[in-house]
Design an enzyme around this catalytic site. Structure first.
Site, PDB file in Angstrom:
ATOM      1  N   LEU A 151       0.861  -1.173   0.000  1.00 49.46           N
ATOM      2  CA  LEU A 151       0.000   0.000   0.000  1.00 49.46           C
ATOM      3  C   LEU A 151       0.902   1.229   0.000  1.00 49.46           C
ATOM      4  O   LEU A 151       2.002   1.202   0.561  1.00 49.46           O
ATOM      5  CB  LEU A 151      -0.900   0.029   1.247  1.00 49.46           C
ATOM      6  N   ASP A 152       0.442   2.308  -0.605  1.00 51.59           N
ATOM      7  CA  ASP A 152       1.204   3.553  -0.542  1.00 51.59           C
ATOM      8  C   ASP A 152       1.391   3.961   0.919  1.00 51.59           C
ATOM      9  O   ASP A 152       0.588   3.608   1.791  1.00 51.59           O
ATOM     10  CB  ASP A 152       0.480   4.672  -1.290  1.00 51.59           C
ATOM     11  N   LYS A 153       2.427   4.725   1.168  1.00 51.65           N
ATOM     12  CA  LYS A 153       2.757   5.136   2.537  1.00 51.65           C
ATOM     13  C   LYS A 153       1.541   5.747   3.245  1.00 51.65           C
ATOM     14  O   LYS A 153       1.270   5.442   4.414  1.00 51.65           O
ATOM     15  CB  LYS A 153       3.914   6.139   2.523  1.00 51.65           C
TER      16      LYS A 153
END
Length: 332
Positions: A151-153
């Protein structure tokens, strides 16, 4: 003419190597001139160092690699290389499921999944290495043990990691076949048009900005997202924002973020694909909510356990900042 020296300087960050380059005449663009003088550093690396303020001319920081290289003493502070082996860190985790083969966690927004440049510590991998005490699968490599998806940060929500090599292979096969149930909740600027449907595009690097992904006419990779608008905030004829559920059939980088922007409804708080055009009242609601990145949450993850064959499904409520923002938007 150019002279190059390597020095030790107590004023720089600990462990940094300071390279000194003296230009005595017209050398053209600074980043190109430094790359020629310092062949061990790529031009891209030097551009990043310049942007970070690590390059100075006669003690004054230089910020533009495109500027002309002037006569004088340039100093380049090169930080030490980061360790390739991520260290275990006692970072609290919200564990939704765990057995000998895999672990499912609810990742908070703001936590990178794996170490990368600028994020050597504080990642999900660092936390998993401590929690699992060395039992993560090594198939993903040194920097990404156990990681089969990401997942993106600033995207929160449900993630699975492999603890055994058998689970890693099985999970990777499930993701490759898209045999995974993945649903996300997003808060968007305006509402997508039409309100529900399927987006099928090609996604790849933007030709205008290589740091961004974009919908491409040619090239790229197939990306499929089903979506449905759950709530509209503000006038129905001209909505200010919306709550949207997206289901992924592929897992491309920034897929939902790009597809929602493509539909004219970029995610609120998204600094890359949707920072402009927000109405003042929505902007105030975003600021008051404490949201620090895109309003995107991985709410559902379902799959068949790759070792035991058990059907597993996990749900997670959006984080407090997204819930606060949705409550504020519902009052508009």
């Amino acid at each position: 003419m150019t002279d190059v020296f390597e020095t030790d300087d107590p004023e720089t960050d600990a462990g940094a190597t300071v390279l000194e380059v003296r230009f005595t005449g017209d050398e053209g663009r600074l980043d190109r001139a430094l790359a020629l003088a310092l062949p061990d550093l790529s031009r891209a690396r030097l551009q990043a160092l310049i942007a970070a303020g690590a390059v100075s001319l006669d003690e004054a920081p230089v910020r533009q690699g495109s500027a002309a290289a002037r006569a004088g003493l340039y100093r380049v502070a090169v930080p030490p290389p980061e360790s390739a082996d991520p260290e275990p860190e006692p970072i609290p985790l919200t564990v939704l499921f765990e057995d000998a083969h895999l672990i499912v966690v609810d990742k908070p927004a703001g936590m990178p999944v794996h170490p990368s440049h600028g994020h050597a510590r504080g990642t999900l991998v660092n936390a998993l290495l401590h929690h699992c005490a060395g039992s993560l699968s090594g198939v993903g490599g040194v920097a990404r043990p156990g990681i089969v998806h990401r997942l993106d940060k600033d995207t929160s929500g449900v993630m699975v990691a492999a603890k055994s090599d058998a689970a890693h292979a099985g999970l990777s096969a499930l993701f490759a076949r898209h045999d995974i149930d993945r649903s996300y909740i997003a808060l968007t600027r305006g509402a997508p048009h039409p309100r529900a449907g399927r987006v099928e595009t090609r996604l790849g690097r933007s030709t205008a900005d290589r740091k961004k992904m974009a919908v491409l006419r040619n090239g790229g990779r197939e990306a499929i997202t089903d979506y449905a608008t759950l709530r509209v905030f503000g006038p129905d004829g001209r909505p200010l924002a919306a709550e949207v559920r997206s289901t992924l059939h592929t897992g491309r980088t920034h897929q939902i973020r790009v597809h929602m922007a493509h539909l004219g409804a970029p995610l609120l708080g998204d600094p890359v694909y949707g920072s402009g055009g927000v109405s003042p009242v929505v902007r105030e609601a975003v600021a008051a909510s404490g949201l620090t990145g895109q309003a995107l949450h991985a709410a559902v993850l379902g799959f068949v356990h790759p070792v035991t064959g058990e059907a597993l499904r996990f749900e997670s409520a959006p984080p407090p900042a997204m819930q606060a923002l949705a409550a504020a938007l519902s009052a508009l």
